[in-house]
Scaffold this motif. Sequence first.
Motif, PDB file in Angstrom:
ATOM      1  N   GLU A  80       0.818  -1.216   0.000  1.00  0.00           N
ATOM      2  CA  GLU A  80       0.000   0.000   0.000  1.00  0.00           C
ATOM      3  C   GLU A  80       0.853   1.268   0.000  1.00  0.00           C
ATOM      4  O   GLU A  80       0.450   2.289  -0.560  1.00  0.00           O
ATOM      5  N   MET A  81       2.021   1.205   0.625  1.00  0.00           N
ATOM      6  CA  MET A  81       2.889   2.380   0.737  1.00  0.00           C
ATOM      7  C   MET A  81       4.029   2.371  -0.269  1.00  0.00           C
ATOM      8  O   MET A  81       4.847   3.301  -0.289  1.00  0.00           O
ATOM      9  N   SER A  82       4.102   1.319  -1.109  1.00  0.00           N
ATOM     10  CA  SER A  82       5.174   1.167  -2.105  1.00  0.00           C
ATOM     11  C   SER A  82       6.556   1.190  -1.459  1.00  0.00           C
ATOM     12  O   SER A  82       7.500   1.805  -1.979  1.00  0.00           O
ATOM     13  N   PHE A  83       6.687   0.512  -0.328  1.00  0.00           N
ATOM     14  CA  PHE A  83       7.983   0.372   0.333  1.00  0.00           C
ATOM     15  C   PHE A  83       8.678  -0.863  -0.236  1.00  0.00           C
ATOM     16  O   PHE A  83       8.670  -1.937   0.364  1.00  0.00           O
ATOM     17  N   SER A  84       9.295  -0.708  -1.398  1.00  0.00           N
ATOM     18  CA  SER A  84       9.859  -1.867  -2.093  1.00  0.00           C
ATOM     19  C   SER A  84      11.054  -2.454  -1.349  1.00  0.00           C
ATOM     20  O   SER A  84      11.223  -3.684  -1.308  1.00  0.00           O
ATOM     21  N   ARG A  85      11.899  -1.597  -0.748  1.00  0.00           N
ATOM     22  CA  ARG A  85      13.089  -2.120  -0.065  1.00  0.00           C
ATOM     23  C   ARG A  85      12.710  -2.960   1.150  1.00  0.00           C
ATOM     24  O   ARG A  85      13.261  -4.044   1.364  1.00  0.00           O
ATOM     25  N   LEU A  86      11.793  -2.463   1.947  1.00  0.00           N
ATOM     26  CA  LEU A  86      11.344  -3.248   3.104  1.00  0.00           C
ATOM     27  C   LEU A  86      10.663  -4.525   2.630  1.00  0.00           C
ATOM     28  O   LEU A  86      10.813  -5.585   3.249  1.00  0.00           O
ATOM     29  N   GLY A  87       9.902  -4.442   1.536  1.00  0.00           N
ATOM     30  CA  GLY A  87       9.261  -5.631   0.995  1.00  0.00           C
ATOM     31  C   GLY A  87      10.271  -6.686   0.584  1.00  0.00           C
ATOM     32  O   GLY A  87      10.083  -7.890   0.841  1.00  0.00           O
ATOM     33  N   MET A  88      11.384  -6.269  -0.031  1.00  0.00           N
ATOM     34  CA  MET A  88      12.418  -7.225  -0.424  1.00  0.00           C
ATOM     35  C   MET A  88      13.112  -7.817   0.800  1.00  0.00           C
ATOM     36  O   MET A  88      13.501  -8.991   0.798  1.00  0.00           O
ATOM     37  N   GLN A  89      13.264  -7.015   1.855  1.00  0.00           N
ATOM     38  CA  GLN A  89      13.837  -7.546   3.092  1.00  0.00           C
ATOM     39  C   GLN A  89      12.920  -8.608   3.704  1.00  0.00           C
ATOM     40  O   GLN A  89      13.386  -9.628   4.227  1.00  0.00           O
ATOM     41  N   CYS A  90      11.612  -8.360   3.652  1.00  0.00           N
ATOM     42  CA  CYS A  90      10.652  -9.364   4.136  1.00  0.00           C
ATOM     43  C   CYS A  90      10.730 -10.633   3.299  1.00  0.00           C
ATOM     44  O   CYS A  90      10.652 -11.754   3.837  1.00  0.00           O
ATOM     45  N   HIS A  91      10.900 -10.485   2.001  1.00  0.00           N
ATOM     46  CA  HIS A  91      11.049 -11.636   1.108  1.00  0.00           C
ATOM     47  C   HIS A  91      12.278 -12.447   1.505  1.00  0.00           C
ATOM     48  O   HIS A  91      12.222 -13.684   1.618  1.00  0.00           O
ATOM     49  N   ALA A  92      13.383 -11.745   1.741  1.00  0.00           N
ATOM     50  CA  ALA A  92      14.606 -12.442   2.141  1.00  0.00           C
ATOM     51  C   ALA A  92      14.423 -13.154   3.483  1.00  0.00           C
ATOM     52  O   ALA A  92      14.904 -14.284   3.672  1.00  0.00           O
ATOM     53  N   HIS A  93      13.713 -12.519   4.422  1.00  0.00           N
ATOM     54  CA  HIS A  93      13.457 -13.141   5.723  1.00  0.00           C
ATOM     55  C   HIS A  93      12.648 -14.426   5.546  1.00  0.00           C
ATOM     56  O   HIS A  93      12.941 -15.444   6.202  1.00  0.00           O
ATOM     57  N   LEU A  94      11.656 -14.390   4.675  1.00  0.00           N
ATOM     58  CA  LEU A  94      10.838 -15.578   4.444  1.00  0.00           C
ATOM     59  C   LEU A  94      11.677 -16.726   3.892  1.00  0.00           C
ATOM     60  O   LEU A  94      11.525 -17.877   4.311  1.00  0.00           O
TER      61      LEU A  94
END
Length: 462
Positions: free
Chosen positions: A211-225
């Motif tokens: 919703e906020m277009s926070f792509s960097r945090l989203g990629m960090q979450c992907h890496a955590h998963l």
Amino acid sequence: MPRISVQYLLSSLSGLLDQYSSSKILGVSSALLAQLTKIGFLHKNLPVSHLYSVFFAAGDVTPWNALIAALSRQGFPVIAIQAFSVMHRIALPLESYSLCSSLSAASSPQANALNLGKQIHAYALKSGEMSSIFLGGALIDFYSRTDDIQGAHQVFDEIPVRNTVCLNALLNGYVEKKLWMEGLSLFRIFYSLRLDPDDRTISAVLRICAEMSFSRLGMQCHAHLVRRISGVEKDVFLLSSLVEMYGKCGLVGKVHFVFRMFDHAAGEGRRDVVLWTSLLNAYGRNGLFDEVISTFEEMLVEGTEPDEIVMLAVLSACARSGNVMKGLLYLESMVKEYKLAPRHEHYSCVVDLLCRAGELGKAWEFVDEIASEDSGNGGIMFAVSAWGAILSACRDSGNVKIGKLAFQRAIQLDQDNVGMHVELSNLYARVGMWDELAELRNFMVDKGIKKDIGFSRLEIGN
């Protein structure tokens, strides 16, 4: 099994209490009621006296807890609350288990029992039950579900011990209320509390990133998963969240990569329709309308049946790519082949499709045809966007008559819609109807109808 048979069974079990061990009979009774709720034989209007008659001789809270939990889970929150009230009235001790089940029932829209939840909260404070981490999580979830996010945060501050479940309940409350920044602030304290985020945590944060277009945090979450959550490649729910996040951030290459992760993990397994829907929406959101159509056809080849949301994404792609024939064919197949009932969103897409192709006459004929099938009440079968598409086409062609009719239908659905007033004023300006234009603009000023000012936001830096 008719309703009278259920009453007879309960009455018979109540009579057996005098002959056999009450604990055995009560155990059978609670199991029976649980099964009756699961298979739908327990009538919502079954008299409470029949429902509880077999439990009154119980000095044990276990069957009561089982009864309340089963009723709450199986869609009988009102009866579950009544059972909880009777349990309290006959002076049985209220344990964490019964309190949690009652809070779940009280949070249901059917029950509308906000006061009961607050009373349980007060009881927990006075009795010391707030030390139960399970009850703390249930209270946070209750306040979140009843749109009292301040109450949920208060409980979070009150409970002495917090775990991941408690934080997830509050985090999901923030997400549902679209309090994105507050949700991120809560996420940041996970590690300060020495807690590890689980898949539910990351799913909520991914929605915030989308919703906020926070792509960097989203990629960090992907890496955590990938590093910490086992089997993420087979979790359709998490993969769908990742696809949606990357799609809303405009990273289409990442979208395709995540979608194909399922292939490597599941081998010949079939992808869920939810995952396909996320991919279709990601392509459509980024203007890849041909890919939407080709992906939809790939989905059909794989054997996945489309639902209403999938068909809406495909029809929207056909409208924006000008693929009239396929759009009309898909609408027809939706009814005849997939047995789906089109809603006003689907019809609105078809109207938009015809208008974008310059077929204003066919679009109006389509509206009349659907209106006649709907007993002449066609305005309800179309969203404001459909009438906006017709009005926009009228502006391009200078058709004032149909444009006015479309405007009238639209304001019946949303009388303060800014876009429709602006489109009608543009139509008046195009055909030189300056008096009508001045009158419309004065009306907009009097009603306080203003065109929204657009803005953009960029994420800069690390």
